[in-house]
Design a protein around this motif. Structure first.
Motif, PDB file in Angstrom:
ATOM      1  N   ARG A  82      45.854  46.554  35.325  1.00  0.00           N
ATOM      2  CA  ARG A  82      47.018  45.689  35.582  1.00  0.00           C
ATOM      3  C   ARG A  82      46.793  44.757  36.781  1.00  0.00           C
ATOM      4  NH1 ARG A  82      52.384  48.922  35.574  1.00  0.00           N
ATOM      5  NH2 ARG A  82      53.232  46.924  34.900  1.00  0.00           N
ATOM      6  N   LYS A  83      45.652  44.102  36.729  1.00  0.00           N
ATOM      7  CA  LYS A  83      45.296  43.188  37.826  1.00  0.00           C
ATOM      8  C   LYS A  83      46.173  41.943  37.836  1.00  0.00           C
ATOM      9  CE  LYS A  83      43.150  41.955  41.356  1.00  0.00           C
ATOM     10  NZ  LYS A  83      43.505  42.631  42.587  1.00  0.00           N
ATOM     11  N   GLY A  84      46.716  41.609  36.664  1.00  0.00           N
ATOM     12  CA  GLY A  84      47.592  40.432  36.616  1.00  0.00           C
ATOM     13  C   GLY A  84      46.822  39.134  36.445  1.00  0.00           C
ATOM     14  N   GLY A  97      53.797  44.876  52.562  1.00  0.00           N
ATOM     15  CA  GLY A  97      53.477  45.224  51.175  1.00  0.00           C
ATOM     16  C   GLY A  97      52.702  44.153  50.433  1.00  0.00           C
ATOM     17  N   CYS A  98      52.815  44.247  49.100  1.00  0.00           N
ATOM     18  CA  CYS A  98      52.092  43.335  48.213  1.00  0.00           C
ATOM     19  C   CYS A  98      53.075  42.851  47.147  1.00  0.00           C
ATOM     20  CB  CYS A  98      50.940  44.101  47.551  1.00  0.00           C
ATOM     21  SG  CYS A  98      50.230  43.253  46.136  1.00  0.00           S
ATOM     22  N   SER A  99      53.108  41.565  46.903  1.00  0.00           N
ATOM     23  CA  SER A  99      54.087  41.033  45.940  1.00  0.00           C
ATOM     24  C   SER A  99      53.736  41.449  44.511  1.00  0.00           C
ATOM     25  CB  SER A  99      54.163  39.508  46.043  1.00  0.00           C
ATOM     26  OG  SER A  99      52.985  38.937  45.526  1.00  0.00           O
ATOM     27  N   HIS A 100      52.483  41.764  44.262  1.00  0.00           N
ATOM     28  CA  HIS A 100      52.057  42.201  42.924  1.00  0.00           C
ATOM     29  C   HIS A 100      52.319  43.713  42.789  1.00  0.00           C
ATOM     30  CE1 HIS A 100      49.887  42.400  39.208  1.00  0.00           C
ATOM     31  NE2 HIS A 100      48.933  43.168  39.701  1.00  0.00           N
ATOM     32  N   ASN A 101      51.649  44.467  43.608  1.00  0.00           N
ATOM     33  CA  ASN A 101      51.866  45.927  43.730  1.00  0.00           C
ATOM     34  C   ASN A 101      51.800  46.665  42.397  1.00  0.00           C
ATOM     35  OD1 ASN A 101      52.039  47.985  45.513  1.00  0.00           O
ATOM     36  ND2 ASN A 101      54.253  47.922  45.773  1.00  0.00           N
ATOM     37  N   LYS A 102      50.944  46.224  41.477  1.00  0.00           N
ATOM     38  CA  LYS A 102      50.878  46.877  40.166  1.00  0.00           C
ATOM     39  C   LYS A 102      49.497  47.415  39.845  1.00  0.00           C
ATOM     40  CE  LYS A 102      54.506  44.286  37.758  1.00  0.00           C
ATOM     41  NZ  LYS A 102      54.727  42.901  38.089  1.00  0.00           N
ATOM     42  N   CYS A 103      48.474  47.076  40.611  1.00  0.00           N
ATOM     43  CA  CYS A 103      47.118  47.514  40.259  1.00  0.00           C
ATOM     44  C   CYS A 103      47.087  49.042  40.222  1.00  0.00           C
ATOM     45  CB  CYS A 103      46.107  46.994  41.265  1.00  0.00           C
ATOM     46  SG  CYS A 103      46.079  45.200  41.363  1.00  0.00           S
ATOM     47  N   THR A 104      46.583  49.596  39.133  1.00  0.00           N
ATOM     48  CA  THR A 104      46.760  51.030  38.903  1.00  0.00           C
ATOM     49  C   THR A 104      45.897  51.902  39.818  1.00  0.00           C
ATOM     50  OG1 THR A 104      45.063  51.043  37.196  1.00  0.00           O
ATOM     51  CG2 THR A 104      47.330  50.687  36.465  1.00  0.00           C
ATOM     52  N   PHE A 105      44.848  51.334  40.392  1.00  0.00           N
ATOM     53  CA  PHE A 105      43.966  52.127  41.269  1.00  0.00           C
ATOM     54  C   PHE A 105      44.451  52.104  42.711  1.00  0.00           C
ATOM     55  CE2 PHE A 105      42.619  47.766  41.155  1.00  0.00           C
ATOM     56  CZ  PHE A 105      42.491  47.464  42.494  1.00  0.00           C
ATOM     57  N   CYS A 106      45.485  51.315  42.999  1.00  0.00           N
ATOM     58  CA  CYS A 106      45.855  51.005  44.385  1.00  0.00           C
ATOM     59  C   CYS A 106      47.160  51.702  44.768  1.00  0.00           C
ATOM     60  CB  CYS A 106      46.007  49.491  44.525  1.00  0.00           C
ATOM     61  SG  CYS A 106      46.635  48.964  46.122  1.00  0.00           S
ATOM     62  N   ASN A 107      47.091  52.494  45.822  1.00  0.00           N
ATOM     63  CA  ASN A 107      48.317  53.138  46.315  1.00  0.00           C
ATOM     64  C   ASN A 107      48.696  52.594  47.696  1.00  0.00           C
ATOM     65  OD1 ASN A 107      46.308  54.194  47.874  1.00  0.00           O
ATOM     66  ND2 ASN A 107      47.147  56.272  47.903  1.00  0.00           N
ATOM     67  N   ALA A 108      48.017  51.509  48.081  1.00  0.00           N
ATOM     68  CA  ALA A 108      48.153  51.036  49.463  1.00  0.00           C
ATOM     69  C   ALA A 108      49.605  50.736  49.850  1.00  0.00           C
ATOM     70  CB  ALA A 108      47.287  49.790  49.660  1.00  0.00           C
ATOM     71  N   PHE A 109      50.334  50.092  48.957  1.00  0.00           N
ATOM     72  CA  PHE A 109      51.671  49.638  49.349  1.00  0.00           C
ATOM     73  C   PHE A 109      52.759  50.189  48.428  1.00  0.00           C
ATOM     74  CE2 PHE A 109      48.598  46.355  50.666  1.00  0.00           C
ATOM     75  CZ  PHE A 109      48.724  46.551  52.040  1.00  0.00           C
ATOM     76  N   LYS A 110      52.482  51.373  47.852  1.00  0.00           N
ATOM     77  CA  LYS A 110      53.432  51.958  46.909  1.00  0.00           C
ATOM     78  C   LYS A 110      54.793  52.186  47.551  1.00  0.00           C
ATOM     79  CE  LYS A 110      51.077  52.012  43.272  1.00  0.00           C
ATOM     80  NZ  LYS A 110      51.136  50.625  42.856  1.00  0.00           N
ATOM     81  N   GLY A 136      44.076  37.609  49.606  1.00  0.00           N
ATOM     82  CA  GLY A 136      44.751  36.766  48.622  1.00  0.00           C
ATOM     83  C   GLY A 136      44.419  37.258  47.228  1.00  0.00           C
ATOM     84  N   ASN A 137      45.282  36.966  46.274  1.00  0.00           N
ATOM     85  CA  ASN A 137      44.947  37.279  44.879  1.00  0.00           C
ATOM     86  C   ASN A 137      45.153  36.020  44.028  1.00  0.00           C
ATOM     87  OD1 ASN A 137      47.742  37.160  44.321  1.00  0.00           O
ATOM     88  ND2 ASN A 137      47.977  39.325  44.827  1.00  0.00           N
ATOM     89  N   ALA A 138      44.751  36.103  42.760  1.00  0.00           N
ATOM     90  CA  ALA A 138      44.755  34.908  41.906  1.00  0.00           C
ATOM     91  C   ALA A 138      46.161  34.304  41.803  1.00  0.00           C
ATOM     92  CB  ALA A 138      44.213  35.264  40.525  1.00  0.00           C
TER      93      ALA A 138
END
Ligand code: SF4
Length: 298
Positions: free
Chosen positions: A149-151, A31-44, A109-111
């Motif tokens: 919600r990119k964070g 998964g993704c520790s952020h998992n909040k980007c609204t366009f992304c369903n990859a790791f819902k 990676g993300n910011a």
């Protein structure tokens, strides 16, 4: 791009960049520790976790035996860069000792994940063999980043990307056309501000994708309710042209060759600027056909 596979332990749907198609796909995290980007369903449907070391060891042994022809290794899932240093030390040390033929190790990676590492730690990761970071920027516009919600705001995205570059990593960033919707002013702002952020980061590769709507991605609700009106084919190309025109790279590739795009471009900047602008203009004038809707896919 997602897939399911046999051999290495791959849990759930897995995603990797198209350029990692032939890599050893080592799923260190889920998964993704952020998992909040609204366009992304990859790791819902996956909760973020670092996989058990027993699984890592089995996968390493499998790769040692069966992956001798693969010169690249990609560490999954969505933001594995965030793993603590002791995990990275094990992984990169084992790759070096047991898979000495591997020439490139890459990760998403993300910011937030970058910000959690000191400059010294980033340099250590680079020194141990991690060489390429795929870094999601998506937009350079503060309102769009908030909406999705990119964070991270544009300043944070630029600052953390520059730290990666300073540590010596190759940097491949993604941006997403269509995120601001169809409204001219918003689309213009998204394109221009994203070009500005890309120029400030000056990455080795830019991958421009076009937004594709998944029904289980949170952004879908905004579209369904009419709050966000999605662009159409030619709007995407217009936005691409503006973004490209506002992007200055000192020595990098700007590519829109993903299957989601209506028009393919592959430009090495600065020298390919003029021919690429002509290609985009030709598409806007109807002299180059756009990709049909049914041919777009992830
Ligand atoms: S950081 Fe990446 S993987 Fe995680 S939710 Fe955002 S786009 Fe998806």
């Amino acid at each position: 791009m997602f897939f399911e596979s046999e051999g290495l332990d791959h849990q759930g749907y897995c995603f990797r960049p198209p350029s990692e198609a032939y890599s050893i796909l080592f799923q260190a995290t889920l998964g993704c520790s952020h998992n909040k980007c609204t366009f992304c369903n990859a790791f819902k449907y996956k909760r973020f976790a670092i996989k058990d070391m027993g699984i890592w060891e089995k996968d390493m042994a499998f790769a040692e035996k069966y992956c001798k022809r693969q010169k690249r290794l990609f560490v999954m899932d969505g933001d594995a860069l965030i793993m603590p240093m002791r995990k990275w030390e094990w992984l990169l040390g084992n790759i070096r000792q047991r898979l000495p033929w591997v020439e490139r190790v890459a990760v998403y990676g993300n910011a937030k994940g970058v910000a959690l590492k000191s400059d010294e730690e980033l340099a250590r990761l680079r020194g141990m063999g991690l060489s390429l970071i795929y870094y999601g920027i998506e937009s350079g516009h503060p309102d769009v980043l908030k909406d999705i919600r990119k964070g991270a705001d544009p300043e944070k995205l630029v600052e953390q990307a520059r730290r990666l570059k300073k540590a010596g990593f190759a940097l491949s960033v993604t941006v997403i056309l269509g995120l601001a919707g169809r409204e001219k002013e918003k689309s213009y702002g998204h394109a221009v501000e994203t070009g500005r952020v890309l120029s400030a980061v000056d990455p080795d590769y830019v991958g421009a994708l076009s937004l594709m709507l998944a029904e289980d991605a949170p952004i879908y609700e905004r579209v369904r309710s009419g709050e966000l009106v999605l662009p159409e084919g030619v709007d995407f190309v217009q936005e691409l042209g503006l973004m490209f025109a506002h992007t200055q790279l000192s020595n990098g590739w700007f590519m829109a060759n993903h299957a989601s795009n209506y028009l393919t471009i592959k430009a090495h900047l600065p020298e390919d600027r003029e021919p690429t602008m002509r290609r985009i203009a030709a598409a806007l004038n109807g002299r180059i056909a756009l990709r049909d809707e049914w041919m777009r896919a992830l």
